[in-house]
Design a protein around this motif. Structure first.
Motif, PDB file in Angstrom:
ATOM      1  N   SER A  37       0.813  -1.228   0.000  1.00  0.00           N
ATOM      2  CA  SER A  37       0.000   0.000   0.000  1.00  0.00           C
ATOM      3  C   SER A  37       0.840   1.269   0.000  1.00  0.00           C
ATOM      4  O   SER A  37       0.294   2.366   0.142  1.00  0.00           O
ATOM      5  N   ALA A  38       2.146   1.142  -0.173  1.00  0.00           N
ATOM      6  CA  ALA A  38       3.042   2.301  -0.149  1.00  0.00           C
ATOM      7  C   ALA A  38       2.775   3.243  -1.321  1.00  0.00           C
ATOM      8  O   ALA A  38       2.076   2.900  -2.279  1.00  0.00           O
ATOM      9  N   ASP A  39       3.365   4.434  -1.245  1.00  0.00           N
ATOM     10  CA  ASP A  39       3.061   5.511  -2.194  1.00  0.00           C
ATOM     11  C   ASP A  39       3.653   5.323  -3.587  1.00  0.00           C
ATOM     12  O   ASP A  39       3.017   5.645  -4.590  1.00  0.00           O
ATOM     13  N   ILE A  40       4.902   4.866  -3.668  1.00  0.00           N
ATOM     14  CA  ILE A  40       5.607   4.842  -4.949  1.00  0.00           C
ATOM     15  C   ILE A  40       6.257   3.480  -5.184  1.00  0.00           C
ATOM     16  O   ILE A  40       6.425   2.688  -4.245  1.00  0.00           O
ATOM     17  N   ASP A  41       6.627   3.229  -6.441  1.00  0.00           N
ATOM     18  CA  ASP A  41       7.325   1.982  -6.729  1.00  0.00           C
ATOM     19  C   ASP A  41       8.833   2.176  -6.620  1.00  0.00           C
ATOM     20  O   ASP A  41       9.331   3.307  -6.500  1.00  0.00           O
ATOM     21  N   ALA A  42       9.557   1.073  -6.654  1.00  0.00           N
ATOM     22  CA  ALA A  42      11.010   1.111  -6.446  1.00  0.00           C
ATOM     23  C   ALA A  42      11.720   1.874  -7.548  1.00  0.00           C
ATOM     24  O   ALA A  42      12.729   2.534  -7.308  1.00  0.00           O
ATOM     25  N   ALA A  43      11.197   1.793  -8.768  1.00  0.00           N
ATOM     26  CA  ALA A  43      11.833   2.483  -9.892  1.00  0.00           C
ATOM     27  C   ALA A  43      11.790   3.997  -9.699  1.00  0.00           C
ATOM     28  O   ALA A  43      12.766   4.705  -9.981  1.00  0.00           O
ATOM     29  N   THR A  44      10.666   4.522  -9.227  1.00  0.00           N
ATOM     30  CA  THR A  44      10.523   5.962  -8.984  1.00  0.00           C
ATOM     31  C   THR A  44      11.468   6.417  -7.879  1.00  0.00           C
ATOM     32  O   THR A  44      12.135   7.450  -7.990  1.00  0.00           O
ATOM     33  N   SER A  45      11.511   5.646  -6.808  1.00  0.00           N
ATOM     34  CA  SER A  45      12.408   5.975  -5.701  1.00  0.00           C
ATOM     35  C   SER A  45      13.862   5.968  -6.163  1.00  0.00           C
ATOM     36  O   SER A  45      14.618   6.900  -5.865  1.00  0.00           O
ATOM     37  N   ALA A  46      14.245   4.936  -6.880  1.00  0.00           N
ATOM     38  CA  ALA A  46      15.635   4.805  -7.338  1.00  0.00           C
ATOM     39  C   ALA A  46      16.045   5.969  -8.223  1.00  0.00           C
ATOM     40  O   ALA A  46      17.142   6.521  -8.080  1.00  0.00           O
ATOM     41  N   ALA A  47      15.177   6.362  -9.147  1.00  0.00           N
ATOM     42  CA  ALA A  47      15.491   7.469 -10.055  1.00  0.00           C
ATOM     43  C   ALA A  47      15.693   8.766  -9.272  1.00  0.00           C
ATOM     44  O   ALA A  47      16.624   9.541  -9.548  1.00  0.00           O
ATOM     45  N   GLY A  48      14.833   9.006  -8.291  1.00  0.00           N
ATOM     46  CA  GLY A  48      14.971  10.214  -7.479  1.00  0.00           C
ATOM     47  C   GLY A  48      16.232  10.196  -6.641  1.00  0.00           C
ATOM     48  O   GLY A  48      16.929  11.220  -6.525  1.00  0.00           O
ATOM     49  N   LEU A  49      16.539   9.056  -6.067  1.00  0.00           N
ATOM     50  CA  LEU A  49      17.740   8.943  -5.244  1.00  0.00           C
ATOM     51  C   LEU A  49      19.001   9.177  -6.063  1.00  0.00           C
ATOM     52  O   LEU A  49      19.916   9.892  -5.637  1.00  0.00           O
ATOM     53  N   ILE A  50      19.064   8.595  -7.234  1.00  0.00           N
ATOM     54  CA  ILE A  50      20.244   8.777  -8.092  1.00  0.00           C
ATOM     55  C   ILE A  50      20.435  10.253  -8.431  1.00  0.00           C
ATOM     56  O   ILE A  50      21.564  10.764  -8.448  1.00  0.00           O
ATOM     57  N   ALA A  51      19.338  10.951  -8.684  1.00  0.00           N
ATOM     58  CA  ALA A  51      19.426  12.388  -8.959  1.00  0.00           C
ATOM     59  C   ALA A  51      19.981  13.139  -7.751  1.00  0.00           C
ATOM     60  O   ALA A  51      20.756  14.095  -7.893  1.00  0.00           O
ATOM     61  N   ARG A  52      19.599  12.712  -6.553  1.00  0.00           N
ATOM     62  CA  ARG A  52      20.117  13.338  -5.334  1.00  0.00           C
ATOM     63  C   ARG A  52      21.616  13.051  -5.177  1.00  0.00           C
ATOM     64  O   ARG A  52      22.388  13.941  -4.809  1.00  0.00           O
ATOM     65  N   PHE A  53      22.029  11.833  -5.468  1.00  0.00           N
ATOM     66  CA  PHE A  53      23.440  11.484  -5.343  1.00  0.00           C
ATOM     67  C   PHE A  53      24.290  12.312  -6.302  1.00  0.00           C
ATOM     68  O   PHE A  53      25.415  12.693  -5.974  1.00  0.00           O
ATOM     69  N   ASP A  54      23.735  12.581  -7.472  1.00  0.00           N
ATOM     70  CA  ASP A  54      24.464  13.380  -8.466  1.00  0.00           C
ATOM     71  C   ASP A  54      24.751  14.788  -7.947  1.00  0.00           C
ATOM     72  O   ASP A  54      25.711  15.429  -8.384  1.00  0.00           O
ATOM     73  N   CYS A  55      23.923  15.266  -7.028  1.00  0.00           N
ATOM     74  CA  CYS A  55      24.089  16.627  -6.494  1.00  0.00           C
ATOM     75  C   CYS A  55      25.095  16.709  -5.352  1.00  0.00           C
ATOM     76  O   CYS A  55      25.496  17.797  -4.949  1.00  0.00           O
ATOM     77  N   LEU A  56      25.485  15.565  -4.807  1.00  0.00           N
ATOM     78  CA  LEU A  56      26.454  15.550  -3.711  1.00  0.00           C
ATOM     79  C   LEU A  56      27.799  16.104  -4.172  1.00  0.00           C
ATOM     80  O   LEU A  56      28.191  15.909  -5.321  1.00  0.00           O
ATOM     81  N   GLY A  57      28.503  16.765  -3.253  1.00  0.00           N
ATOM     82  CA  GLY A  57      29.840  17.248  -3.582  1.00  0.00           C
ATOM     83  C   GLY A  57      30.080  18.651  -3.064  1.00  0.00           C
ATOM     84  O   GLY A  57      29.138  19.417  -2.840  1.00  0.00           O
TER      85      GLY A  57
END
Length: 213
Positions: free
Chosen positions: A176-196
């Motif tokens: 019953s969660a809000d999003i699927d794993a693919a959506t979460s993964a894509a968002g997380l990768i975008a966040r990792f790209d901003c690290l630095g």
């Protein structure tokens, strides 16, 4: 980019591995059972040392994704066995620390090294919701670990951040969660790209929203 990801055999970890590889990154994905090709128990220092020693070339991004939620569904007076505390902290906190420590030599070889720690908004003091005491405590502890490491690693040019993946339809999150794993993964990768640089020590949602500690 060379990436090492723990807990890559299912859910969000599997999706991050797939999406990173699809865009051309080289990913070593680990799992306790070795089903991803690289066997690793993050509580086993000998395995971590062996993995670090065998890693070739610079490590650009370390993703600490392996984690457990062993007290799900427990309530006061009916659960929270002492061994669950020990097992949860061994993986969710000590395991993260040991993984980072073991792979620091490989990270230092990168021109722009990054560490991403998968945490949860359930570890936020300001978003305390009651229950899930072991899981919440472990995620609060790893947030504290991330913040302190950000201070110590910044002079070395290593950025580190903590991230909430969202409420995701996985074995842990439920159907019953809000999003699927693919959506979460894509968002997380975008966040990792901003690290630095100065963008380190952050605590962010998968969609970029800043989460209070």
């Amino acid at each position: 980019m060379q990436v090492l990801l723990t807990g890559g055999n299912r859910g969000i970890g599997e999706q991050m591995t797939s999406q990173l590889r699809a865009r051309g990154d080289t990913v070593v994905a680990t799992s306790r059972d070795g089903s991803t090709g690289a066997a690793l128990d993050v509580t086993d220092r000998a395995q971590l040392t062996a993995l670090a020693d065998s890693f070739e070339g610079p490590l650009d991004l370390l993703i600490c994704n392996a984690g457990v939620y062993l007290d799900k569904g427990h309530s006061l007076g009916n659960g929270f066995d002492a061994q669950l505390w020990a097992d949860t902290f061994a993986i969710n906190v000590t395991g993260v620390f040991q993984t980072i420590e073991a792979l620091l030599p490989a990270l230092r070889l990168s021109k722009a090294p990054k560490i991403a720690v998968l945490s949860s908004q359930m570890g936020s003091d300001e978003r305390a919701g009651g229950g899930a005491y072991i899981y919440r405590a472990s995620k609060a502890a790893v947030l504290n670990l991330t913040r302190n490491m950000a201070i110590d690693l910044k002079p070395q040019g290593i950025a580190i951040g903590a991230y909430h993946p969202g409420w995701v339809r996985t074995d842990m999150g439920g159907s019953s969660a809000d999003i699927d794993a693919a959506t979460s993964a894509a968002g997380l990768i975008a966040r990792f790209d901003c690290l630095g640089g100065d963008h380190t020590g952050v605590f962010e949602n998968y969609d970029g929203t800043v989460i209070p500690f």
